[in-house]
Design an enzyme around this catalytic site. Sequence first.
Site, PDB file in Angstrom:
ATOM      1  N   GLN A   1      70.802  20.803  40.390  1.00 26.27           N
ATOM      2  CA  GLN A   1      69.530  20.526  39.721  1.00 26.27           C
ATOM      3  C   GLN A   1      69.772  20.265  38.232  1.00 26.27           C
ATOM      4  O   GLN A   1      69.603  21.152  37.407  1.00 26.27           O
ATOM      5  CB  GLN A   1      68.603  21.728  39.908  1.00 26.27           C
ATOM      6  CG  GLN A   1      67.240  21.586  39.309  1.00 26.27           C
ATOM      7  CD  GLN A   1      66.304  20.825  40.201  1.00 26.27           C
ATOM      8  OE1 GLN A   1      66.311  21.012  41.406  1.00 26.27           O
ATOM      9  NE2 GLN A   1      65.493  19.976  39.614  1.00 26.27           N
ATOM     10  N   PHE A   2      70.177  19.049  37.881  1.00 24.53           N
ATOM     11  CA  PHE A   2      70.483  18.739  36.484  1.00 24.53           C
ATOM     12  C   PHE A   2      69.277  18.889  35.575  1.00 24.53           C
ATOM     13  O   PHE A   2      69.419  19.151  34.381  1.00 24.53           O
ATOM     14  CB  PHE A   2      71.094  17.333  36.347  1.00 24.53           C
ATOM     15  CG  PHE A   2      70.120  16.208  36.460  1.00 24.53           C
ATOM     16  CD1 PHE A   2      69.529  15.676  35.322  1.00 24.53           C
ATOM     17  CD2 PHE A   2      69.791  15.670  37.698  1.00 24.53           C
ATOM     18  CE1 PHE A   2      68.630  14.627  35.409  1.00 24.53           C
ATOM     19  CE2 PHE A   2      68.905  14.615  37.801  1.00 24.53           C
ATOM     20  CZ  PHE A   2      68.312  14.098  36.650  1.00 24.53           C
ATOM     21  N   THR A   3      68.060  18.787  36.116  1.00 20.98           N
ATOM     22  CA  THR A   3      66.868  18.864  35.278  1.00 20.98           C
ATOM     23  C   THR A   3      66.633  20.261  34.701  1.00 20.98           C
ATOM     24  O   THR A   3      65.784  20.425  33.826  1.00 20.98           O
ATOM     25  CB  THR A   3      65.611  18.392  36.043  1.00 20.98           C
ATOM     26  OG1 THR A   3      65.421  19.219  37.188  1.00 20.98           O
ATOM     27  CG2 THR A   3      65.747  16.935  36.468  1.00 20.98           C
TER      28      THR A   3
END
Length: 150
Positions: free
Chosen positions: A78-80
């Site tokens: 989950q890069f966000t």
Amino acid sequence: MKIVIQRVSEASVVINNYEVASIQNGLVILLGIENEDNQEDINWLCNKIINLRIFPDVDGVMNTSLKASGGDVILVSQFTLHASTKKGNRPSYIKAAKPEVAIPLYEKFIETLQNNLEKSIQTGEFGADMKVHLVNDGPVTIIIDSKNKV
């Protein structure tokens, strides 16, 4: 590294209308990786995950760990989680590691968590457009940043 842990009574991950992961009682863990992250961050977070006492004991009190409860895990990249929203209305993801850095760390995280938990975990697919379905049990949601250990 940042993680969001959600205690679930059921969860699944779907990619292109195909279910790639599914669990009943356990945790859905969203994992965000930065360029500065390393094996020390992985070890610390994995130890924290398996030992957090967030499952109910026989009296219904959150006093049992993931490992003791026998719960399962779905891990999703989950890069966000590293979004910066300080300026403007469009989040910046400059702190999120690029795939060439993040993928090996993601794979090492999976390996370390499985070794510490002494069983396999399920995952999404790094970089894929995923639909994560879950029933948050409690609800219990915990955010942990390996850069804030104290």
